[in-house]
Design a protein around this motif. Structure first.
Motif, short mmCIF file in Angstrom:
data_model
loop_
_atom_site.label_atom_id
_atom_site.label_comp_id
_atom_site.label_asym_id
_atom_site.label_seq_id
_atom_site.Cartn_x
_atom_site.Cartn_y
_atom_site.Cartn_z
N THR A 196 41.93 52.34 50.62
CA THR A 196 40.57 51.75 51.35
C THR A 196 39.46 51.52 50.39
O THR A 196 39.24 52.60 49.39
N GLY A 197 37.83 51.03 50.21
CA GLY A 197 37.05 50.99 49.84
C GLY A 197 37.58 51.46 47.90
O GLY A 197 36.41 51.71 47.36
N GLU A 198 38.21 50.48 47.15
CA GLU A 198 38.84 50.64 46.46
C GLU A 198 37.45 50.36 45.46
O GLU A 198 37.19 49.69 44.44
N LEU A 199 36.80 49.18 46.09
CA LEU A 199 35.53 48.71 44.95
C LEU A 199 34.90 48.95 44.61
O LEU A 199 34.49 48.80 43.57
N GLU A 200 34.78 50.40 44.57
CA GLU A 200 33.17 51.27 44.42
C GLU A 200 34.33 52.71 44.37
O GLU A 200 33.60 52.61 42.86
N ALA A 201 34.88 52.77 45.19
CA ALA A 201 35.83 54.19 44.39
C ALA A 201 36.13 53.92 42.51
O ALA A 201 36.17 54.74 42.28
N LYS A 202 36.89 52.57 42.54
CA LYS A 202 37.55 52.81 41.37
C LYS A 202 36.22 52.95 39.90
O LYS A 202 36.49 53.55 38.92
N VAL A 203 35.25 51.98 40.31
CA VAL A 203 34.08 51.73 39.32
C VAL A 203 33.33 53.22 39.63
O VAL A 203 33.62 53.90 37.90
N ALA A 204 33.58 54.61 40.36
CA ALA A 204 32.61 55.46 40.75
C ALA A 204 34.17 56.94 40.14
O ALA A 204 33.44 57.42 39.06
N ARG A 205 35.39 55.91 39.68
CA ARG A 205 35.97 57.46 39.12
C ARG A 205 35.63 57.16 37.81
O ARG A 205 35.96 58.39 36.93
N VAL A 219 40.92 41.59 44.96
CA VAL A 219 41.05 40.06 44.35
C VAL A 219 40.18 39.92 43.55
O VAL A 219 39.16 39.62 44.70
N ALA A 220 40.46 39.89 42.69
CA ALA A 220 38.86 38.53 41.73
C ALA A 220 39.47 37.42 41.57
O ALA A 220 40.32 37.70 40.97
N PHE A 221 38.08 36.47 41.51
CA PHE A 221 38.04 35.06 41.66
C PHE A 221 37.54 34.50 40.83
O PHE A 221 36.47 34.99 41.45
N SER A 222 37.60 33.64 40.79
CA SER A 222 36.91 32.71 39.80
C SER A 222 37.10 30.96 40.16
O SER A 222 38.11 30.72 40.46
N PHE A 229 32.87 36.78 37.96
CA PHE A 229 34.17 36.52 39.08
C PHE A 229 33.31 37.34 40.61
O PHE A 229 32.09 37.37 40.34
N THR A 230 33.92 36.86 41.48
CA THR A 230 34.24 37.33 42.79
C THR A 230 35.11 38.47 42.52
O THR A 230 35.97 38.21 43.49
N THR A 231 34.87 39.62 43.56
CA THR A 231 35.99 40.76 44.12
C THR A 231 35.35 40.58 45.22
O THR A 231 34.27 40.87 45.82
N LEU A 232 36.51 41.26 46.42
CA LEU A 232 36.83 41.33 47.66
C LEU A 232 37.99 41.86 47.83
O LEU A 232 38.71 42.20 47.34
N LYS A 272 43.02 37.11 39.94
CA LYS A 272 43.75 37.80 39.68
C LYS A 272 43.87 39.33 41.24
O LYS A 272 42.50 39.40 41.74
N ALA A 273 44.67 40.02 41.23
CA ALA A 273 44.73 40.62 42.62
C ALA A 273 45.27 43.28 41.69
O ALA A 273 45.77 42.31 41.03
N ASP A 274 44.98 43.12 42.34
CA ASP A 274 44.91 44.45 42.95
C ASP A 274 45.82 44.75 44.03
O ASP A 274 45.01 45.29 44.85
N ILE A 275 47.06 45.46 44.36
CA ILE A 275 47.77 45.32 45.09
C ILE A 275 48.14 47.18 45.14
O ILE A 275 49.01 46.95 44.57
N ARG A 276 47.52 47.54 46.55
CA ARG A 276 47.39 48.78 46.57
C ARG A 276 47.90 49.49 47.59
O ARG A 276 46.42 49.88 48.50
N PRO A 277 48.39 49.62 48.31
CA PRO A 277 48.83 49.93 49.99
C PRO A 277 48.05 50.71 49.91
O PRO A 277 48.74 52.34 49.06
N GLY A 278 47.94 51.56 51.82
CA GLY A 278 47.29 52.52 51.74
C GLY A 278 46.03 52.49 50.47
O GLY A 278 45.37 53.99 51.30
#
Length: 101
Positions: free
Chosen positions: A84-93, A3-6, A43-46, A76-82
């Motif tokens: 975790t660690g996507e806060l870092e992994a999405k940027v790494a990809r 969730v990214a929010f302001s 934004f803050t993303t958690l 804004k939310a990115d809901i992707r069950p299953g």
């Protein structure tokens, strides 16, 4: 989920228009939550499960509401069950692709 929010007061606390103190109170709630998080200039993303993430967002809104009679929230939310660690992994990809990987 990510969730990214302001969140900020809709009414400035002083004549300079600064909302820094209220925003800092909201960020404190996020950082004390223990959930993975990142804050940038907009934004803050958690990351976490739905109920825990939304509880932190509510706490951040409540912190700002303590300083202002009106609060603005953008979420804004990115809901992707299953996943975790996507806060870092999405940027790494993306970084990997940009590096030619």
């Amino acid at each position: 989920m990510l969730v990214a929010f302001s969140v900020a007061p809709a009414v400035a606390a002083d004549d300079t228009g600064s909302v820094s103190e209220a925003v800092a109170a909201a960020i404190r709630v996020v950082r004390e939550s223990g959930l993975p998080n990142r804050t940038d200039s907009m934004f803050t993303t958690l990351e976490g499960e739905w109920d825990e993430v939304m509880a932190v967002v509510k706490g951040a809104v409540d912190a700002v509401a303590a300083a202002s009679p009106r609060v603005s929230l953008v979420l804004k939310a990115d809901i992707r069950p299953g996943f975790t660690g996507e806060l870092e992994a999405k940027v790494a990809r993306i970084d990997d692709l940009l590096a030619g990987g």
